[in-house]
Scaffold this active site. Structure first.
Site, PDB file in Angstrom:
ATOM      1  N   ASN A 104     -21.057  10.350  -2.036  1.00  0.00           N
ATOM      2  CA  ASN A 104     -20.186   9.287  -2.554  1.00  0.00           C
ATOM      3  C   ASN A 104     -20.915   8.269  -3.434  1.00  0.00           C
ATOM      4  OD1 ASN A 104     -21.408   8.465  -0.120  1.00  0.00           O
ATOM      5  ND2 ASN A 104     -19.858   6.909   0.220  1.00  0.00           N
ATOM      6  N   GLU A 124     -26.532   6.689   9.276  1.00  0.00           N
ATOM      7  CA  GLU A 124     -25.429   5.885   8.737  1.00  0.00           C
ATOM      8  C   GLU A 124     -24.241   6.826   8.615  1.00  0.00           C
ATOM      9  OE1 GLU A 124     -27.086   4.060   5.224  1.00  0.00           O
ATOM     10  OE2 GLU A 124     -28.578   3.037   6.441  1.00  0.00           O
ATOM     11  N   CYS A 180     -18.113   4.338   2.511  1.00  0.00           N
ATOM     12  CA  CYS A 180     -18.138   4.281   3.978  1.00  0.00           C
ATOM     13  C   CYS A 180     -17.662   2.922   4.472  1.00  0.00           C
ATOM     14  CB  CYS A 180     -19.541   4.566   4.484  1.00  0.00           C
ATOM     15  SG  CYS A 180     -20.770   3.461   3.774  1.00  0.00           S
ATOM     16  N   GLU A 239     -31.152  -0.304   8.812  1.00  0.00           N
ATOM     17  CA  GLU A 239     -32.138  -0.273   7.733  1.00  0.00           C
ATOM     18  C   GLU A 239     -31.861  -1.455   6.824  1.00  0.00           C
ATOM     19  OE1 GLU A 239     -33.208   3.425   5.936  1.00  0.00           O
ATOM     20  OE2 GLU A 239     -32.464   4.605   7.622  1.00  0.00           O
TER      21      GLU A 239
END
Ligand code: NAD
Length: 490
Positions: A158, A257, A291, A470
């Site tokens: 993405n 993630e 996301c 992160e």
């Protein structure tokens, strides 16, 4: 970079085809045309890439002073910027996203990710502890951060360059060597980055790319490879589950993630226009393939109807079109396969009794673009919270809007999901904003904003949206091992 428009692996500083010559097609999401062929990696390519990475750690990269690494990472960032148009063209060809978006976000962030982590590693503080020893002497403890070793970086499609460099930047800053497995949908910018690495003098084997698929293919071989010391992954929660099983062999650390089903909450006291603007971006930007996007919107009842009308106008004002066209407001989805998935949720919404406020299908496109993966931005109301459309990540340009009557109800409904990536809350009541930030079960809580990212801050999801954080110094926790050194002296 490539042989014509073919995308080759980048292993040990060289562009190579697959040992058996295997390759697959890369097609444009805009019109379905053939962009080129991608080398299809398997066990042999993964073995070679992991071996090259290991050799680099034993070679000049392993012994390189931090100051030199920092210089090289700055040079990588500068070279990406110098070749901005090449990266832009590659990203846009693979994803079909509007140039206005990719030139504003994807490519600049791709370069910035190297600079920010070069700065972080330059400024790592060390902790020291003095202690008395039983024989009346003293000892000094200090800790040093050492690289994990070979890091596998498995990436989604993405935001290909942005999300890959978000991992590769800190991994290299910390002195690791990487093997990247880009998404099979988006091979372009990862391949181009190989040219950059060679140009600026990153030693061979430090950055490797193996193209190919996931299950039973390059992705799985890489994450199961015993020569890999740590795995960082961005993608679907289901894939994360499979990778976690692979990581269990050898007890390797993971940083994940993953997916989300993020809620937007809009109170009646919010700045209305700002809220409409924020939710519109959160629902439709990048054709909903973010996301951090918002597929569940909860709006306080007094402004519910007005809000639905305003968001409908935004959705209907977004023109689908060619990436290069400045008037294009929305690009296609990444692939026909993904479009079929998104359209199945559009069907499901109808079956579950949704009111389709706008969209719900495929837009009318000019004949040259009908082979593309286009869908309409879509808004629903009236679905029960039990609907799969409310519970599952769709990853398309769509959202459901429901009214709520109290702060408690909004928080409870926002939290009623197995995911916990982010939320976006719109209110002018500061006390309420702080209260909600404390109660909402997510890794990232935006108040009167969305997707505002300071790269020094911790990024990641809770619940099934991820493992670990992160960003800034937080990335050091994953990309380095802490070693304590105890020096006894009289
Ligand atoms: P995906 O999980 O299908 O694929 C991601 C990568 O994993 C690809 O490179 C794929 O080839 C590889 N892969 C697939 N199966 C594998 C396996 N068994 N072993 C090893 N590798 C495997 O995800 P996607 O469709 O590319 O991306 C969309 C998803 O990513 C969405 O769920 C989205 O929410 C998530 N995402 C999360 C974040 C975040 O920061 N939390 C950011 C971007 C995207």
């Amino acid at each position: 970079m490539a042989d014509g428009k073919d995308f080759l692996h980048f292993i040990d500083g060289r562009f190579v085809a697959s040992a058996g010559g295997g390759r697959f097609e890369n097609r444009s999401p805009v019109d379905g045309s053939l962009i080129g062929h991608v080398a299809e990696g398997g066990g042999a390519e993964v073995d070679a890439a992991v071996a090259a990475a290991r050799a680099a750690l034993r070679g000049p990269w392993g012994g390189m002073p931090v100051a030199r690494r920092v210089e090289l990472l700055y040079a990588v960032a500068d070279e990406i910027n110098r070749r901005f148009d090449d990266f832009l063209a590659a990203e846009v060809a693979d994803t079909g996203k509007p140039v206005s978006l990719a030139s504003h976000i994807d490519i600049p962030r791709g370069a910035a990710n190297f600079k920010i982590f070069a700065d972080v590693i330059k400024n790592v503080p060390a902790e020291t502890f003095e202690m008395a020893t039983p024989d009346g002497g003293q000892a000094l403890n200090y800790s040093i951060r050492v690289p994990r070793g070979v890091v596998a970086v498995v990436c989604p499609w993405n935001l290909p360059l942005l999300l890959m460099t978000w991992k590769v930047g800190p991994a290299l800053a910390c002195g690791n060597a990487v093997v990247v497995k880009p998404s099979e949908e988006t091979p372009g910018t990862a391949t181009l980055l190989g040219e950059v690495m060679n140009k600026v003098g990153i030693p061979k084997g430090v950055y490797n790319v193996v193209h190919g698929f996931g299950p039973g293919a390059a992705g799985e071989f890489l994450t199961a490879h015993p020569g890999v010391n740590a795995i960082t992954f961005t993608g679907e929660t289901r894939t994360g589950t499979a990778i976690m099983k692979a990581a269990a062999g050898g007890v390797r650390p993971v940083s994940f993630e993953l997916g989300g089903k993020n809620a937007g909450i809009v109170f009646a006291d919010a700045d209305f226009e700002a809220a409409v603007d924020g939710i519109s971006r959160a629902a439709f930007a990048n054709c909903g393939q973010v996301c951090l996007g918002t597929e569940r919107v909860y709006v306080e009842r007094p402004i519910f109807e007005k809000f639905v009308g305003a968001l409908k106008a935004r959705a209907e004002g977004m023109r689908p079109g060619l990436p290069q066209d400045q008037a294009t407001g929305i690009g296609p989805l990444i692939s026909q396969e993904h479009r079929a998935k998104v359209l199945s949720y559009y069907e499901q919404a109808r079956a579950d009794g949704a009111t389709v406020v706008t969209g719900g299908g495929v837009p009318q496109m000019p004949p040259a673009l009908t082979g593309g993966s286009w869908v309409q931005p879509t808004i629903w109301t009236g679905l029960p919270e039990s609907s799969a459309v409310i519970r599952e990540e769709i990853f398309g340009p769509c959202c459901h809007i429901a009214p709520f009557d109290s702060e408690d109800e909004a928080v409870q409904r926002a939290n009623d999901t197995p995911y916990g990536l982010c939320t976006t809350v719109w209110t002018s009541n500061l006390s309420r904003a702080h209260r909600i930030a404390g109660r909402i079960e997510v890794g990232l809580c935006w108040i009167n904003s969305w997707f505002l990212r300071d790269l020094r801050t911790p990024f990641g999801g809770s619940k099934q949206s991820g493992i670990g954080r992160e960003g800034g110094v937080h990335s050091l926790e994953f990309y380095t091992e802490l070693r304590n050194v105890c020096v006894k002296y009289a």
